[in-house]
Each structure stands twice: as structure tokens, then as C-alpha cells.
Design a protein around this motif. Structure first.
Motif, PDB file in Angstrom:
ATOM      1  N   LEU A 136       0.838  -1.190   0.000  1.00 21.31           N
ATOM      2  CA  LEU A 136       0.000   0.000   0.000  1.00 21.31           C
ATOM      3  C   LEU A 136       0.879   1.249   0.000  1.00 21.31           C
ATOM      4  O   LEU A 136       1.930   1.265   0.655  1.00 21.31           O
ATOM      5  N   PRO A 137       0.519   2.297  -0.722  1.00 26.08           N
ATOM      6  CA  PRO A 137       1.316   3.533  -0.693  1.00 26.08           C
ATOM      7  C   PRO A 137       1.478   4.048   0.742  1.00 26.08           C
ATOM      8  O   PRO A 137       0.521   4.068   1.522  1.00 26.08           O
ATOM      9  N   GLY A 138       2.689   4.414   1.079  1.00 23.24           N
ATOM     10  CA  GLY A 138       2.962   4.928   2.409  1.00 23.24           C
ATOM     11  C   GLY A 138       3.183   3.867   3.463  1.00 23.24           C
ATOM     12  O   GLY A 138       3.548   4.182   4.598  1.00 23.24           O
ATOM     13  N   GLU A 139       2.974   2.604   3.111  1.00 23.14           N
ATOM     14  CA  GLU A 139       3.153   1.523   4.082  1.00 23.14           C
ATOM     15  C   GLU A 139       4.624   1.431   4.491  1.00 23.14           C
ATOM     16  O   GLU A 139       5.526   1.652   3.680  1.00 23.14           O
ATOM     17  N   ALA A 140       4.847   1.078   5.764  1.00 23.76           N
ATOM     18  CA  ALA A 140       6.215   1.033   6.297  1.00 23.76           C
ATOM     19  C   ALA A 140       6.929  -0.239   5.869  1.00 23.76           C
ATOM     20  O   ALA A 140       7.398  -1.036   6.683  1.00 23.76           O
ATOM     21  N   VAL A 141       6.994  -0.429   4.564  1.00 21.70           N
ATOM     22  CA  VAL A 141       7.667  -1.568   3.947  1.00 21.70           C
ATOM     23  C   VAL A 141       8.450  -1.032   2.753  1.00 21.70           C
ATOM     24  O   VAL A 141       7.921  -0.243   1.962  1.00 21.70           O
ATOM     25  N   GLY A 142       9.681  -1.442   2.614  1.00 21.99           N
ATOM     26  CA  GLY A 142      10.483  -0.991   1.483  1.00 21.99           C
ATOM     27  C   GLY A 142       9.867  -1.412   0.154  1.00 21.99           C
ATOM     28  O   GLY A 142       9.183  -2.436   0.065  1.00 21.99           O
ATOM     29  N   GLY A 143      10.088  -0.617  -0.873  1.00 19.70           N
ATOM     30  CA  GLY A 143       9.573  -0.915  -2.200  1.00 19.70           C
ATOM     31  C   GLY A 143      10.694  -1.293  -3.152  1.00 19.70           C
ATOM     32  O   GLY A 143      11.771  -0.694  -3.128  1.00 19.70           O
ATOM     33  N   GLY A 192       6.310  -4.700  -2.260  1.00 18.00           N
ATOM     34  CA  GLY A 192       6.854  -4.589  -0.910  1.00 18.00           C
ATOM     35  C   GLY A 192       7.870  -5.670  -0.610  1.00 18.00           C
ATOM     36  O   GLY A 192       7.596  -6.866  -0.749  1.00 18.00           O
ATOM     37  N   ASN A 193       9.049  -5.264  -0.178  1.00 18.74           N
ATOM     38  CA  ASN A 193      10.126  -6.198   0.130  1.00 18.74           C
ATOM     39  C   ASN A 193       9.890  -6.883   1.475  1.00 18.74           C
ATOM     40  O   ASN A 193       9.547  -6.236   2.463  1.00 18.74           O
ATOM     41  N   ILE A 194      10.083  -8.212   1.542  1.00 19.50           N
ATOM     42  CA  ILE A 194       9.934  -8.947   2.804  1.00 19.50           C
ATOM     43  C   ILE A 194      11.228  -9.662   3.198  1.00 19.50           C
ATOM     44  O   ILE A 194      11.237 -10.486   4.113  1.00 19.50           O
ATOM     45  N   ASN A 195      12.324  -9.362   2.515  1.00 22.48           N
ATOM     46  CA  ASN A 195      13.630  -9.932   2.839  1.00 22.48           C
ATOM     47  C   ASN A 195      13.650 -11.460   2.793  1.00 22.48           C
ATOM     48  O   ASN A 195      14.197 -12.124   3.678  1.00 22.48           O
ATOM     49  N   VAL A 196      13.048 -11.996   1.753  1.00 21.16           N
ATOM     50  CA  VAL A 196      13.201 -13.402   1.396  1.00 21.16           C
ATOM     51  C   VAL A 196      13.796 -13.388  -0.006  1.00 21.16           C
ATOM     52  O   VAL A 196      13.174 -12.893  -0.946  1.00 21.16           O
ATOM     53  N   LEU A 197      15.013 -13.887  -0.130  1.00 18.80           N
ATOM     54  CA  LEU A 197      15.785 -13.711  -1.357  1.00 18.80           C
ATOM     55  C   LEU A 197      16.260 -15.058  -1.891  1.00 18.80           C
ATOM     56  O   LEU A 197      16.694 -15.919  -1.121  1.00 18.80           O
ATOM     57  N   ILE A 198      16.184 -15.221  -3.205  1.00 18.47           N
ATOM     58  CA  ILE A 198      16.746 -16.412  -3.848  1.00 18.47           C
ATOM     59  C   ILE A 198      17.850 -15.968  -4.797  1.00 18.47           C
ATOM     60  O   ILE A 198      17.639 -15.121  -5.672  1.00 18.47           O
ATOM     61  N   PHE A 199      19.034 -16.546  -4.598  1.00 17.23           N
ATOM     62  CA  PHE A 199      20.196 -16.231  -5.424  1.00 17.23           C
ATOM     63  C   PHE A 199      20.551 -17.416  -6.314  1.00 17.23           C
ATOM     64  O   PHE A 199      20.383 -18.576  -5.918  1.00 17.23           O
ATOM     65  N   LYS A 200      21.067 -17.098  -7.491  1.00 24.89           N
ATOM     66  CA  LYS A 200      21.649 -18.130  -8.333  1.00 24.89           C
ATOM     67  C   LYS A 200      23.115 -18.264  -7.927  1.00 24.89           C
ATOM     68  O   LYS A 200      23.890 -17.299  -8.003  1.00 24.89           O
ATOM     69  N   LEU A 201      23.499 -19.430  -7.453  1.00 28.86           N
ATOM     70  CA  LEU A 201      24.783 -19.600  -6.775  1.00 28.86           C
ATOM     71  C   LEU A 201      26.019 -19.293  -7.629  1.00 28.86           C
ATOM     72  O   LEU A 201      26.939 -18.624  -7.146  1.00 28.86           O
ATOM     73  N   PRO A 202      26.107 -19.760  -8.873  1.00 26.56           N
ATOM     74  CA  PRO A 202      27.326 -19.443  -9.630  1.00 26.56           C
ATOM     75  C   PRO A 202      27.562 -17.940  -9.767  1.00 26.56           C
ATOM     76  O   PRO A 202      28.680 -17.458  -9.588  1.00 26.56           O
ATOM     77  N   GLU A 203      26.488 -17.192 -10.064  1.00 24.14           N
ATOM     78  CA  GLU A 203      26.619 -15.742 -10.203  1.00 24.14           C
ATOM     79  C   GLU A 203      26.955 -15.093  -8.858  1.00 24.14           C
ATOM     80  O   GLU A 203      27.772 -14.175  -8.782  1.00 24.14           O
ATOM     81  N   MET A 204      26.321 -15.569  -7.804  1.00 19.90           N
ATOM     82  CA  MET A 204      26.597 -15.018  -6.478  1.00 19.90           C
ATOM     83  C   MET A 204      28.050 -15.266  -6.080  1.00 19.90           C
ATOM     84  O   MET A 204      28.730 -14.376  -5.561  1.00 19.90           O
ATOM     85  N   ALA A 205      28.531 -16.486  -6.318  1.00 25.04           N
ATOM     86  CA  ALA A 205      29.910 -16.828  -5.957  1.00 25.04           C
ATOM     87  C   ALA A 205      30.914 -15.950  -6.697  1.00 25.04           C
ATOM     88  O   ALA A 205      31.884 -15.457  -6.104  1.00 25.04           O
ATOM     89  N   ARG A 206      30.673 -15.733  -7.993  1.00 21.62           N
ATOM     90  CA  ARG A 206      31.586 -14.881  -8.768  1.00 21.62           C
ATOM     91  C   ARG A 206      31.592 -13.464  -8.224  1.00 21.62           C
ATOM     92  O   ARG A 206      32.644 -12.827  -8.106  1.00 21.62           O
TER      93      ARG A 206
END
Length: 601
Positions: free
Chosen positions: A312-319, A365-379
Motif C-alpha cells: 500500500l502507498p505509504g506503508e512502512a515496507v520498502g519498495g 513490498g520487500n519482505i527480505n526473502v531472497l533467492i540467489f543463483k549460486l554461480p553468479e553469487m559466488a563470482r
């Protein structure tokens, strides 16, 4: 080569630290070194006795060995730059144009129950054998009134499982499925846990007392996060009190540096693993949608996929925004904190943080649940050392902005990882409805009374039941669950009806559950149902409490008993109740519960 791409000051500090570490006996930090460039910390020794001076040197030398990104000198160099920026009011988003990010919405007609969602789940289920997990678990429950680590809090009272037990159950269920799908009977899905100085020993203790909740020692890594020096002023002078260096938490962005220091992304990538799920301490719901989220990552080749909710606009959650730098010809997709978002959007055609035609912000709204692709993350980690760009938030004590009201420190956030990516890494999001991906326990009872959402133990438990109820309804063709009603305990109100627990062993995805729910199912709002194991329900009338476990089919079962109602804990008994119940004010009452253990014929 691992220093390539780091700022010159950080590369220099890293090389200096390497030389000292290589010749550790000859070149530890000394008082003389600390008083000279680039440290400039002569003030900390003023008025100290000889033994205190030695103790301060030892403490700073230990910090130097643990601080990523150039040790103590790298930390101080970065701090001086950021503090100067804070003093002058430099805008971190200057020159950046916010745009709606690219991603996939799994809501409404594309949400659970749709053919599009089913396709993504099936694609994601194929990825499970290549999955790894990381739990950010640095938080204590003291602020909640819970005298322990947050991951040890009971997630729901129907089974009494803690959050960490729930997470272990999901990982083991994914592992069981992956072993069958891959034909590898010894496959293990790794879990790394980031602890803090406050939670490390208690985390090890809880795991040890519970045999790691079924996880093997070989699949478990515990990484301890260290605190960083507190700073007194814009010159980054370290704060010392009574001969002891003051330290403060650095933020959950340290998880990336710790993963790198333990060489886990590279190791996992070399083992053929492809995905890493990063999640936080009191939110089990994303595991319910993990297969679909993995499907989005695989389909779109996302190097990083942020799970998001309608905002929601103005909600205390990062966008989550796509920020374009026209001058450099670059862009990145990243979270913008809610207190910065409206100002960033002022110059756009919408004129600020406003809703679109859906009634929600176009910035998920961001909830800090993240999925990374490992080869790219490692590099990326090897190029940068995993030092997520930091920020500083000093509370100024004077108009000239030269002194602080209290010592400050550099901080970092795990969702800022896209700042380390290059143009070739694709970053996106998966938006899901909140009941499928987000809950948390972060408020004590008094705060929860005045906040919305409540984000307390009762509200999180209600969210777990609501999510399971929705999945059960979607899994069958004729599932009727009576609507929940308001319940109130210790001044907190939430909607709680049938308390349905679908253990991960029952189904890792909605697609898998569809094959296990048949016939007409009717469940009253007073009921408690636990499905545990490879069980199939083919017709059920439930008005009470039932636990089904084992392996097989439960056919046309009718259960009517007193059940196990939620009851308020008398005030006189509250102080002597288990801590997880004290922060709830209720427990499972006495009553009847039928237990059925199926054995496949």
C-alpha cells in the motif's frame, strides 16, 4: 584477484592486513600503528593505565582479524567517507530515475490454484535437488518478552513446533523429494545459519538438545556474525568506555561476507548446486510457495529474486524499484526503504508514492526473502569480498554536524546485494499474496495492541493456520472449512478458526497436495487437524481434533469429539507458563484428539 573491483582504499587496507596476518608474530596491531595513518586513534589511549592500553590493542587486533573488507583500517576508511556524506546531506539516489521493476506476480488469476502457478511449481520442483538454504538468526526475543532466541519460539501450539524445527522439517521434506527425483539416496540440502554474539551459544545449544531437528551435522554450518566498532564523530574515532572498545551490530548484510568467508557459495556451486534461499527467523510461510518462486527464478534466469507482497502507498515496507542512471547508461533493481521512497518518486509522473489501478503501489513490498543463483553469487562475492555497500545514520548533537548524541556505526542490509552485481546479472521479483509468503513475530504485546498488522505470536500463528487452510481448499475439489472468528488474548485480536497443520512431509507444494486430497471434506471452525507424512485424505468430516500420520489412505473418516480448544491462561498461572505461552496468553486446552497412524497395505 579477489581484491579486483574493490575501492583503492579497501584494496590497500586488505593488502596491509594480509601482510600482517601472513607474518602474524611480527606484525600484529600495536598502539603505535593504531595512533598513525590510516587508523588515527590516539585518543583511545588517553588516560588509560598500561594494562588497559594493552587490552584495548588486543581487542582492536581481534576485531581487525574478523572485519571483512580490509579489516579495521578498511572499516574506518569507509566510515569517514560515509560520515562526510551524511554531514553534507549527500543524496544516495541523486541522478537515479525510479522505474517499475521487472518480475512476476503470482496473485489473483496467476496465483495458487491457477495453471500458471502450477506450471511454475512443477518447474521449481525440478530445482529442489540443487537448492541450499541460509537462515539469518541473529535476533533475541527479549524485546518480545521472550527470554531466548527468536528461532526457538513456538510457531504454533497445535503441534508445539518451534520456528527452527519448522524450518528443518521443510528442508528435510524437500530433501526427501529431491532424493527420489534425482535418484541420489544420499543427497543432502545444506543449511547455513548466521548467528550473532547474542544468539550463537543458544543456537548451538538448541540444535544440540534436539539432535539438529533431524538435520545431519554434515549439512549444517553455523556462522557467527561479529559486531563492529562504534564511532564517536565524523573523523571515525572509535568509542572506548572504561578501557573497553564499544561495539554495535553491523546489520544482516553481513550474511554475504560470512557466506564468502566460509567459502559456501563457491563450494556449493562446484558441487552442482544452483540456488540459495535466504530467509529470516520467524517467517515460515515462504516455504509454502518456494517451488513456484524457484520456478520464477529458473524461468527468468534471475541472479537474485526478491519475494515481495502487494504494497500500500505509504506503508512502512520498502519498495522494490528499478533505478536507471541515464548518465552512466546503467540500471539496477533494488529495495528502497519506505522513508526514502516517496521523496524518490516526487519527480515521476505520479508525483509520489501513490496507488495504481490495482489499489496498490506499482513498487512491490520487500519482505527480505531472497533467492540467489549460486554461480553468479559466488563470482560476485569473489570480486567484492561480500562487502555490501554500507550506510550510516548518526544522530547529530550539534548544528555543525560534527558530534553525535551517542556513538554510531556502519550498517548494511542483505537486500542491498544488487549494488554488487554487474550489468550482466538479472535481478527481479516474485510477488505473492501475504497469506502465502509473509508473517513475523517482531512486536511485544503492548506494541501489538496499537499496530496493524500486529506481527506478534498470535497473529503469526493465525497466519500459519490461514495459509494451510487455503492450501487444503485449493488442493481438493470439494473442501469446506468453516469461516474463522475473532479470538482475543491479552488484548490482541486475530481471526482463528480451524487450526490446520499440513506438515511439510504431507506436501512440499500445492501440486503435490492435489494428489493427496480427495472426496468431500468438511471441517468445523473448532477443529484441529494435523496431517503428517505420506498420507492421502479421501473424504473427511471433522468436528474436533484429529492427527493423521504414517503412509496410506484415510477413507471416509468421520470424527466428532470435544477437540483441543484454545484457552486463555489464567493470570495467576501466566508467569510460570513456558515463555512461548507467556507471549501469547493462551494454550491448547484439555480435550479429546483422535490419532490415526496409517500403514500402507
Amino acid at each position: 584477484s579477489r581484491l579486483y573491483g574493490l575501492p583503492q582504499a579497501v584494496r590497500t587496507a586488505s593488502l596491509q592486513r594480509f601482510v600482517r596476518r601472513f607474518a602474524r608474530v611480527a606484525m600484529p596491531l600495536t598502539e603505535e600503528i593504531l595512533c598513525s595513518e590510516p587508523y588515527n586513534q590516539a585518543h583511545i589511549f588517553e588516560g588509560l593505565e598500561s594494562e588497559q592500553r594493552k587490552a584495548v590493542v588486543r581487542q582492536l587486533d581481534e576485531l581487525d582479524g574478523r572485519l571483512a573488507g580490509g579489516g579495521l583500517s578498511g572499516y574506518l576508511t569507509r566510515a569517514r567517507g560515509l560520515l562526510q556524506d551524511a554531514k553534507t546531506g549527500k543524496n544516495p539516489f541523486a541522478g537515479l530515475k525510479p522505474l517499475v521493476p521487472d518480475g512476476q506476480c503470482l496473485t489473483g488469476d496467476s496465483g495458487p490454484g491457477s495453471s500458471a502457478y502450477a506450471d511454475l511449481e512443477r518447474l521449481g520442483m525440478q530445482q529442489l535437488a540443487k537448492c541450499t538454504f541460509c537462515l539469518v538468526a541473529g535476533g533475541l526475543g527479549e524485546r518480545l518478552g521472550y527470554p531466548g532466541i527468536k528461532i526457538a519460539i513456538t510457531s504454533e501450539v497445535a503441534t508445539g513446533a518451534s520456528f527452527i524445527e519448522t524450518y528443518a522439517r521443510f528442508i528435510l521434506a524437500f530433501q526427501t523429494y529431491a532424493r527420489k527425483a534425482s535418484g541420489n539416496a544420499t543427497l543432502e540440502l545444506p543449511l547455513a545459519i548466521m548467528t550473532s554474539g547474542d544468539t550463537h551459544e543458544k543456537t548451538v545449544e538448541v540444535l544440540g538438545q534436539n539432535a539438529n531437528f533431524g538435520l545431519s551435522p554434515s549439512q549444517l554450518t553455523i556462522m557467527k556474525q561479529e559486531k563492529v566498532p562504534a564511532l564517536m564523530d565524523v573523523d571515525a574515532r572509535i568509542a572506548v568506555k572504561d578501557g573497553i572498545v564499544e561495539t554495535k551490530p553491523h546489520g544482516h548484510g553481513d550474511v554475504h561476507a560470512l557466506l564468502h568467508q566460509h567459502n559456501l557459495p563457491r563450494k556449493w556451486a562446484e558441487e552442482g548446486r544452483e540456488w540459495l534461499l535466504l530467509f529470516q527467523d520467524t517467517n515460515p510461510l515462504p516455504f509454502r510457495g518456494l517451488c513456484a518462486i524457484l520456478g520464477v527464478s529458473a524461468k527468468n534466469n534471475f541472479a537474485m529474486n526478491s519475494v515481495a507482497v502487494p504494497r500500500l502507498p505509504g506503508e512502512a515496507v520498502g519498495g522494490i524499484c528499478r533505478l536507471e542512471d541515464a548518465a552512466k547508461g546503467t540500471e539496477m533493481t533494488i529495495n528502497v526503504e519506505y522513508n526514502q521512497l516517496d521523496a524518490l518518486l516526487k519527480d515521476t509522473p505520479t508525483g509520489g508514492d501513490v496507488a495504481d489501478a490495482t489499489g496498490f503501489s506499482p513498487y512491490p513490498g520487500n519482505i527480505n526473502v531472497l533467492i540467489f543463483k549460486l554461480p553468479e553469487m559466488a563470482r560476485c562475492l569473489e570480486k567484492t569480498g561480500g562487502i555490501v555497500p554500507e550506510f550510516v545514520n548518526p544522530k547529530w548533537a550539534d548544528a555543525d554536524k560534527s558530534k553525535f548524541k551517542s556513538p554510531t556505526r556502519l550498517e548494511c542490509m542483505m537486500q542491498d546485494f544488487p549494488r554488487l552485481f554487474g550489468a550482466e546479472e538479472k535481478v527481479g521479483f516474485t510477488q505473492m499474496e501475504r497469506d502465502m509468503c509473509f508473517t513475523c513475530v517482531k512486536n511485544n504485546l503492548e506494541d501489538a495492541k496499537i499496530k496493524n498488522p500486529k506481527d506478534c505470536a498470535l497473529s503469526a500463528e493465525a497466519d500459519i493456520y490461514a495459509c494451510n487452510t487455503r492450501l487444503l481448499k485449493l488442493a481438493g475439489q470439494d473442501v469446506q472449512v468453516e469461516e474463522p472468528e475473532d479470538v482475543t488474548f491479552l488484548g490482541i485480536t486475530a481471526k482463528v478458526g480451524a487450526r490446520i497443520i499440513l506438515q511439510p512431509s504431507f506436501g512440499i507444494s500445492l501440486e503435490e497436495m492435489k494428489s493427496k486430497v480427495r472426496g468431500k471434506i468438511v471441517i468445523s471452525k473448532k477443529s484441529q487437524l494435523v496431517l503428517d507424512g505420506d498420507v492421502t485424505i479421501d473424504g473427511l468430516v471433522l468436528d474436533g481434533a484429529l492427527i493423521v500420520s504414517g503412509k496410506g489412505v484415510l477413507k471416509d473418516k468421520v470424527v466428532r469429539n470435544s477437540g483441543k480448544p484454545l484457552v486463555a491462561i489464567p493470570e495467576a498461572e501466566l508467569a510460570t507458563s513456558p515463555p512461548s505461552l507467556q507471549i501469547r496468553g493462551y494454550k491448547t486446552g484439555d480435550g479429546d484428539c483422535e490419532e490415526v497412524c496409517l500403514v500402507e497395505q
